[in-house]
Design a protein around this motif. Sequence first.
Motif, PDB file in Angstrom:
ATOM      1  N   THR A 150      19.077  48.540  39.378  1.00  0.00           N
ATOM      2  CA  THR A 150      18.989  48.286  40.810  1.00  0.00           C
ATOM      3  C   THR A 150      20.312  48.681  41.451  1.00  0.00           C
ATOM      4  N   ALA A 151      20.242  49.333  42.580  1.00  0.00           N
ATOM      5  CA  ALA A 151      21.458  49.702  43.313  1.00  0.00           C
ATOM      6  C   ALA A 151      22.277  48.445  43.570  1.00  0.00           C
ATOM      7  N   THR A 152      23.584  48.517  43.341  1.00  0.00           N
ATOM      8  CA  THR A 152      24.434  47.341  43.505  1.00  0.00           C
ATOM      9  C   THR A 152      24.360  46.789  44.933  1.00  0.00           C
ATOM     10  N   THR A 153      24.135  47.638  45.885  1.00  0.00           N
ATOM     11  CA  THR A 153      24.023  47.193  47.279  1.00  0.00           C
ATOM     12  C   THR A 153      22.740  46.406  47.530  1.00  0.00           C
ATOM     13  N   ALA A 154      21.791  46.478  46.605  1.00  0.00           N
ATOM     14  CA  ALA A 154      20.511  45.784  46.758  1.00  0.00           C
ATOM     15  C   ALA A 154      20.424  44.514  45.911  1.00  0.00           C
ATOM     16  N   TRP A 155      21.476  44.204  45.168  1.00  0.00           N
ATOM     17  CA  TRP A 155      21.450  42.975  44.391  1.00  0.00           C
ATOM     18  C   TRP A 155      21.314  41.791  45.336  1.00  0.00           C
ATOM     19  N   PRO A 156      20.387  40.882  45.077  1.00  0.00           N
ATOM     20  CA  PRO A 156      20.215  39.741  45.971  1.00  0.00           C
ATOM     21  C   PRO A 156      21.315  38.683  45.834  1.00  0.00           C
ATOM     22  N   GLY A 157      22.032  38.680  44.714  1.00  0.00           N
ATOM     23  CA  GLY A 157      23.064  37.672  44.482  1.00  0.00           C
ATOM     24  C   GLY A 157      24.443  38.114  44.925  1.00  0.00           C
ATOM     25  N   LYS A 158      25.374  37.155  44.938  1.00  0.00           N
ATOM     26  CA  LYS A 158      26.754  37.397  45.392  1.00  0.00           C
ATOM     27  C   LYS A 158      27.658  37.976  44.310  1.00  0.00           C
ATOM     28  N   ASN A 159      27.354  37.733  43.049  1.00  0.00           N
ATOM     29  CA  ASN A 159      28.154  38.192  41.919  1.00  0.00           C
ATOM     30  C   ASN A 159      29.614  37.738  42.029  1.00  0.00           C
ATOM     31  N   VAL A 160      29.821  36.464  42.297  1.00  0.00           N
ATOM     32  CA  VAL A 160      31.161  35.888  42.426  1.00  0.00           C
ATOM     33  C   VAL A 160      31.936  36.012  41.114  1.00  0.00           C
ATOM     34  N   MET A 161      31.235  35.960  39.988  1.00  0.00           N
ATOM     35  CA  MET A 161      31.898  36.078  38.692  1.00  0.00           C
ATOM     36  C   MET A 161      32.675  37.388  38.588  1.00  0.00           C
ATOM     37  N   ASP A 162      32.127  38.459  39.124  1.00  0.00           N
ATOM     38  CA  ASP A 162      32.827  39.753  39.105  1.00  0.00           C
ATOM     39  C   ASP A 162      34.148  39.657  39.854  1.00  0.00           C
ATOM     40  N   ASN A 163      34.135  39.039  41.014  1.00  0.00           N
ATOM     41  CA  ASN A 163      35.376  38.917  41.790  1.00  0.00           C
ATOM     42  C   ASN A 163      36.442  38.178  41.000  1.00  0.00           C
ATOM     43  N   ILE A 164      36.061  37.103  40.343  1.00  0.00           N
ATOM     44  CA  ILE A 164      37.016  36.304  39.575  1.00  0.00           C
ATOM     45  C   ILE A 164      37.523  37.082  38.367  1.00  0.00           C
ATOM     46  N   LEU A 165      36.615  37.663  37.584  1.00  0.00           N
ATOM     47  CA  LEU A 165      37.038  38.400  36.389  1.00  0.00           C
ATOM     48  C   LEU A 165      37.848  39.647  36.735  1.00  0.00           C
ATOM     49  N   THR A 166      37.502  40.313  37.808  1.00  0.00           N
ATOM     50  CA  THR A 166      38.260  41.492  38.229  1.00  0.00           C
ATOM     51  C   THR A 166      39.689  41.107  38.605  1.00  0.00           C
ATOM     52  N   ARG A 167      39.839  40.018  39.336  1.00  0.00           N
ATOM     53  CA  ARG A 167      41.187  39.547  39.709  1.00  0.00           C
ATOM     54  C   ARG A 167      41.989  39.176  38.470  1.00  0.00           C
ATOM     55  N   ILE A 168      41.341  38.487  37.524  1.00  0.00           N
ATOM     56  CA  ILE A 168      42.037  38.116  36.290  1.00  0.00           C
ATOM     57  C   ILE A 168      42.457  39.361  35.523  1.00  0.00           C
ATOM     58  N   ALA A 169      41.557  40.325  35.393  1.00  0.00           N
ATOM     59  CA  ALA A 169      41.864  41.556  34.655  1.00  0.00           C
ATOM     60  C   ALA A 169      43.064  42.273  35.269  1.00  0.00           C
ATOM     61  N   ARG A 170      43.060  42.430  36.582  1.00  0.00           N
ATOM     62  CA  ARG A 170      44.191  43.104  37.257  1.00  0.00           C
ATOM     63  C   ARG A 170      45.484  42.336  37.050  1.00  0.00           C
ATOM     64  N   SER A 171      45.442  41.048  37.270  1.00  0.00           N
ATOM     65  CA  SER A 171      46.616  40.197  37.146  1.00  0.00           C
ATOM     66  C   SER A 171      47.195  40.240  35.727  1.00  0.00           C
ATOM     67  N   LYS A 172      46.339  40.129  34.749  1.00  0.00           N
ATOM     68  CA  LYS A 172      46.798  40.115  33.356  1.00  0.00           C
ATOM     69  C   LYS A 172      47.331  41.475  32.921  1.00  0.00           C
ATOM     70  N   ARG A 173      46.688  42.555  33.394  1.00  0.00           N
ATOM     71  CA  ARG A 173      47.214  43.890  33.073  1.00  0.00           C
ATOM     72  C   ARG A 173      48.600  44.078  33.687  1.00  0.00           C
ATOM     73  N   GLU A 174      48.782  43.621  34.904  1.00  0.00           N
ATOM     74  CA  GLU A 174      50.096  43.717  35.562  1.00  0.00           C
ATOM     75  C   GLU A 174      51.146  42.900  34.807  1.00  0.00           C
ATOM     76  N   GLU A 175      50.775  41.688  34.386  1.00  0.00           N
ATOM     77  CA  GLU A 175      51.695  40.850  33.613  1.00  0.00           C
ATOM     78  C   GLU A 175      52.132  41.553  32.337  1.00  0.00           C
ATOM     79  N   LEU A 176      51.190  42.187  31.651  1.00  0.00           N
ATOM     80  CA  LEU A 176      51.494  42.855  30.388  1.00  0.00           C
ATOM     81  C   LEU A 176      52.360  44.096  30.589  1.00  0.00           C
ATOM     82  N   GLN A 177      52.245  44.728  31.753  1.00  0.00           N
ATOM     83  CA  GLN A 177      53.040  45.919  32.048  1.00  0.00           C
ATOM     84  C   GLN A 177      54.477  45.579  32.416  1.00  0.00           C
ATOM     85  N   ASN A 178      54.693  44.380  32.902  1.00  0.00           N
ATOM     86  CA  ASN A 178      56.053  43.967  33.320  1.00  0.00           C
ATOM     87  C   ASN A 178      56.844  43.352  32.213  1.00  0.00           C
TER      88      ASN A 178
END
Length: 178
Positions: A150-178
């Motif tokens: 299904t096209a992501t724009t047509a998903w009926p749900g909010k997918n809040v889990m993606d927002n949280i995991l994406t933020r964690i992934a970015r944050s942790k990658r930045e921490e590891l790079q510093n």
Amino acid sequence: MQETRPYPRRSKCANYDSAKKNIIAFSGKDDIQSNFYPCNIKIFGISHTSAEHAFQYSKAMRSGDTITASVIQKANSALDAKRIASKITTPVEWLLQRDEVMKQILESKFDQVPEFKECVLQCNDNTKFVEAAYDNYWGPGLDKRGTHNTATTAWPGKNVMDNILTRIARSKREELQN
């Protein structure tokens, strides 16, 4: 007449999209990304046997239901923990706190479960993490097949889990790079 509701297995659906997307769809006890995956996590001073146990325990405690919290902590599986917690009368304050609680639990899972850490770090900024268990808040409101077809724009749900995991992934990658 063309259908507009998401019917993921039907190519005649207006929202059908068979294109390969950078999606990690997960659900249940066998997927490391899922809160139902059995793993030991210590958070808020308590040891839990899954991220779902920790989340539902937190919900019970913040709802003032210490008896149910104790039962949740002893639940045999994450699914049992969720079922037990479904009987809790949820205060509005919990709804305002749950995203932050989930973020803290997943950060703890990242720090304490090497397989989860590895999975999250292997993803890039275009990856979508999707709790694909028909959940309209944490996920897209579809199962795995529906999520991928299904096209992501047509998903009926909010997918809040993606927002949280994406933020964690970015944050942790930045921490590891510093």
